[in-house]
Design a protein around this motif. Structure first.
Motif, short mmCIF file in Angstrom:
data_model
loop_
_atom_site.label_atom_id
_atom_site.label_comp_id
_atom_site.label_asym_id
_atom_site.label_seq_id
_atom_site.Cartn_x
_atom_site.Cartn_y
_atom_site.Cartn_z
N LEU A 131 0.81 -1.23 0.00
CA LEU A 131 0.00 0.00 0.00
C LEU A 131 0.84 1.27 0.00
N GLY A 132 2.14 1.16 0.12
CA GLY A 132 2.94 2.38 0.27
C GLY A 132 2.52 3.11 1.53
N LYS A 133 2.47 4.44 1.44
CA LYS A 133 2.10 5.23 2.62
C LYS A 133 0.64 5.02 3.03
N ALA A 134 -0.15 4.51 2.13
CA ALA A 134 -1.58 4.35 2.44
C ALA A 134 -1.84 3.28 3.49
N TYR A 135 -0.80 2.52 3.91
CA TYR A 135 -1.02 1.55 4.98
C TYR A 135 -1.53 2.24 6.24
N LYS A 136 -1.19 3.53 6.39
CA LYS A 136 -1.61 4.27 7.59
C LYS A 136 -3.12 4.48 7.65
N LEU A 137 -3.77 4.27 6.53
CA LEU A 137 -5.22 4.46 6.51
C LEU A 137 -5.98 3.34 7.21
N ILE A 138 -5.35 2.18 7.40
CA ILE A 138 -6.07 1.04 7.95
C ILE A 138 -6.16 1.16 9.47
N LYS A 139 -7.35 1.08 9.97
CA LYS A 139 -7.57 1.10 11.42
C LYS A 139 -6.90 -0.12 12.04
N ASN A 140 -6.21 0.07 13.15
CA ASN A 140 -5.50 -1.03 13.80
C ASN A 140 -6.47 -2.01 14.46
N PRO A 141 -6.05 -3.27 14.63
CA PRO A 141 -6.89 -4.24 15.35
C PRO A 141 -6.96 -3.88 16.82
N LEU A 142 -7.87 -4.53 17.53
CA LEU A 142 -7.94 -4.32 18.97
C LEU A 142 -6.63 -4.77 19.61
N PRO A 143 -6.01 -3.92 20.44
CA PRO A 143 -4.76 -4.34 21.12
C PRO A 143 -4.93 -5.63 21.91
N ALA A 144 -6.15 -5.86 22.40
CA ALA A 144 -6.38 -7.04 23.23
C ALA A 144 -6.23 -8.34 22.47
N ILE A 145 -6.30 -8.31 21.13
CA ILE A 145 -6.20 -9.56 20.37
C ILE A 145 -4.91 -9.61 19.56
N THR A 146 -3.90 -8.83 19.96
CA THR A 146 -2.56 -8.96 19.39
C THR A 146 -1.61 -9.45 20.48
N VAL A 147 -0.45 -9.92 20.06
CA VAL A 147 0.56 -10.40 21.00
C VAL A 147 1.92 -9.83 20.61
N PHE A 148 2.86 -9.89 21.51
CA PHE A 148 4.24 -9.50 21.23
C PHE A 148 4.34 -8.12 20.56
N HIS A 149 3.78 -7.12 21.23
CA HIS A 149 3.89 -5.74 20.75
C HIS A 149 3.26 -5.55 19.37
N GLY A 150 2.03 -6.03 19.22
CA GLY A 150 1.28 -5.71 18.01
C GLY A 150 1.28 -6.77 16.94
N MET A 151 1.71 -7.99 17.22
CA MET A 151 1.68 -9.04 16.20
C MET A 151 0.27 -9.57 16.06
N GLN A 152 -0.26 -9.50 14.84
CA GLN A 152 -1.58 -10.04 14.56
C GLN A 152 -1.46 -11.54 14.31
N THR A 153 -2.46 -12.29 14.76
CA THR A 153 -2.42 -13.74 14.64
C THR A 153 -3.72 -14.26 14.07
N ASP A 154 -3.66 -15.44 13.46
CA ASP A 154 -4.86 -16.14 13.06
C ASP A 154 -4.90 -17.48 13.79
N SER A 155 -5.86 -18.33 13.45
CA SER A 155 -6.03 -19.58 14.21
C SER A 155 -4.82 -20.49 14.09
N ARG A 156 -4.16 -20.51 12.91
CA ARG A 156 -2.97 -21.34 12.76
C ARG A 156 -1.84 -20.83 13.65
N ASP A 157 -1.64 -19.50 13.65
CA ASP A 157 -0.58 -18.93 14.49
C ASP A 157 -0.80 -19.27 15.96
N LEU A 158 -2.04 -19.11 16.42
CA LEU A 158 -2.32 -19.36 17.83
C LEU A 158 -2.04 -20.81 18.20
#
Length: 588
Positions: A146-173
């Motif tokens: 996305l280039g600079k436009a990545y900043k447009l995406i609203k961040n996920p809930l902090p409560a459902i990330t791990v390790f300082h903002g790492m997003q996970t899915d069911s396989r990761d968990l």
């Protein structure tokens, strides 16, 4: 009203879409792929809304990623048994057929890529229920595209990330949880963590988007690459109507009201979860209810549609997709909300009780049914309890399992700790004798593997969220090793389900059930075809995608061949150069 425009905004477009969640972006991307000029309006500074913080799952039976059905009519059978005689069969059929077409279209004409989510439907006791999975969710997305436009995406809930903002899915968990037990899981986890921390060093963020965040990223890339004119910080004010036809919108940009004419308007503004007045009219325990969607979701699209003759549905089983929520209130005023979807209460060694210390629900049922049980039992708040062994193995709410620390959550009052069950009950203000009796009974069920009261772990869905390495029942475990811990659970929602009455093309209907020309609604601005029964994972995003696609197709098919100007329109701004021209936003 005299129109005034900013550069790159014509006074006339083919389609205006209000709202930039998955429904709004899908409608915009499909309409643009079919050659229409599209203006997409977002009232906040970032796109994604509720969808960006969601799991990104979409219940779309029959699409090419899910296992083939022995009986193709099984999804209809399932919904008919859940919803009953109030079900609009034509609307449900449009959802199911539109979903199959939407998945194919998006994967052929955009950057969107899906994969199987898997998992059983929520009510496997109902005829027609799916066991192998009817839900898809997005592949991971590298936001560097996305280039600079990545900043447009609203961040996920902090409560459902791990390790300082790492997003996970069911396989990761699953792999992260097994990292110390399996060499394969250890290597997978090491690679993921190396990539994550490398991203933090190089870019200041993790570039690997997942779940709802990934799907928003894919749709945003598709929109910007194809020339959708996206405006952020551009709140929708009202609809323009000429001779009964919706023919445009008025919106605000940099404090100036703008008017733009359009052949059609699609409302996807995110429902009313953030509006306290509408909440009071649509749920019990409104004062205790905690919404997870953005507080900016206050029913703008719904109200403006009603101004021109649209109407809200009545008689849903539920007007929300409900979820139990715990809340951490920090001393600096920050409020952190955690949805208890499936990672703690479903595991062996968890018990949930009311103020009398009594169980009132199968702790491993779907999050929606869990809150419905809270309402029915008057268990507001409810109390999720486990012992030391449970806390360190599975975690509770915001508290992650070992090796993550937990004592700060005790100090902040989120996690209640006590040496005995009686002492824990005293701290919580609940009946100690009732709690001890409930735990004693549950411990007996854990030894036999059979929950005689609420059948926890007896059905395929709840067993799937338990611990497969634990027996004899993957959802039942003893609570015996102190100290003991608890968090308070409140009724909440992940979105609303009550919306505007629409037809199979997502056209908004008036009091006489006639379509209002030029006006469409999708996402949670449209009444959910399941009428709030919440049949499976993704039963909000599923119809959102299906009807956004159907709305765009109907707009195009009704209008005929697009003009040469529409077909040949170039992107207003390249993805790497997007700066929110004409909006009060910059990505520098």
């Amino acid at each position: 009203m005299q129109a005034s425009t900013f550069p790159n905004l014509s006074a006339n477009v083919d389609v205006v879409v209000v709202g930039s969640g998955i429904a709004g972006l899908t409608a915009a991307v499909v309409a643009r792929a079919l050659g229409r000029r599209v203006l997409l309006l977002e009232k906040t500074a970032q796109v994604g809304g509720t969808s960006a913080t969601s799991g990104g799952a979409a219940w779309l039976p029959g699409n090419r990623h899910v296992p083939a059905e022995t009986d193709p009519e099984a999804p209809m059978t399932y919904l008919a048994h859940l919803v009953g005689e109030r079900m609009d069969a034509a609307q449900v059929r449009a959802w199911l057929e539109g979903g199959i077409e939407a998945v194919d279209f998006l994967e052929q004409h955009s950057s969107v890529r899906f994969r199987l989510y898997g998992g059983a439907d929520y009510r496997t006791d109902v005829p027609g229920a799916g066991i192998k999975g009817r839900t898809v969710y997005p592949e991971p997305f590298d936001d560097r595209q996305l280039g600079k436009a990545y900043k447009l995406i609203k961040n996920p809930l902090p409560a459902i990330t791990v390790f300082h903002g790492m997003q996970t899915d069911s396989r990761d968990l699953a792999q992260l949880s097994a990292a110390l037990q399996s060499p394969g899981a250890f290597l997978y986890s090491a690679r993921r963590l190396f990539k994550h921390y490398s991203d933090l060093l190089l870019y200041g963020r993790s570039t690997r988007r997942q779940r709802g965040n990934a799907l928003i990223g894919m749709l945003l890339k598709s929109a910007l690459d194809s020339g959708v004119d996206l405006r952020v910080n551009a709140p929708f004010i009202r609809l323009i109507q000429d001779a009964g036809r919706v023919s445009g919108v008025v919106f605000e940009e940099n404090g100036v009201r703008q008017e733009v004419r359009a052949g059609a308007v699609v409302l996807a503004s995110g429902g009313f979860s953030g509006d306290p007045v509408m909440r009071a009219a649509h749920t019990a325990y409104a004062a205790e209810h905690i919404g997870l969607p953005p507080e900016s979701n206050v029913g703008d699209g719904l109200r403006r549609a009603m101004d021109v003759g649209g109407r809200m549905a009545q008689g849903n089983v539920s007007d929300y997709c409900r979820a139990p929520v715990s809340v951490l209130r920090r001393k600096n005023g920050e409020v952190v909300k955690h949805p208890h979807f499936r990672l703690d209460r479903c595991k062996p060694g968890a018990i949930v009780v009311d103020a009398h210390g009594r169980r009132f629900v199968n702790e491993a049922c779907s999050y929606h049914d869990f809150v419905m049980a809270m309402h029915a039992a008057g268990a507001v708040p409810a109390y999720l309890i486990g012992d030391q062994r449970f806390l360190r193995k599975y975690g509770i709410g915001l508290v992650r399992p070992f090796p993550f620390p937990y004592r700060s959550f005790v100090r902040e009052g989120y996690l209640v700790q006590a040496p005995t069950l009686a002492a824990l009950a005293e701290k919580l203000g609940i009946d100690a004798a009732g709690l001890q009796a409930s735990v004693e009974r549950l411990n007996g069920y854990a030894r036999t593997g059979v929950d005689l009261e609420f059948r926890k772990g007896a059905d395929i869905y709840s067993r799937g969220d338990g611990d497969p390495a634990h027996g004899p029942n993957p959802c039942l475990g003893e609570i015996a090793q102190g100290p003991f811990y608890a968090v308070r659970l409140y009724p909440g929602d992940s979105s609303t389900t009550c919306g505007l009455v629409t037809d199979t093309h997502a056209r908004v209907l008036d009091a006489d059930n006639a379509p209002i020309p030029g006006l469409y609604a999708c996402g949670v601005d449209m009444n959910n075809p399941s009428l709030g029964t919440h049949p499976a994972a993704g039963c909000n995003l599923g119809p959102a995608i299906a009807f956004a696609y159907r709305a765009a197709r109907h707009i195009v098919d009704s209008a005929g061949t697009p003009s040469a100007a529409s077909q040949n329109a170039k992107p207003a701004r390249a993805k790497s150069e997007w700066t929110g021209a004409g909006a009060a936003a910059t990505l520098d």
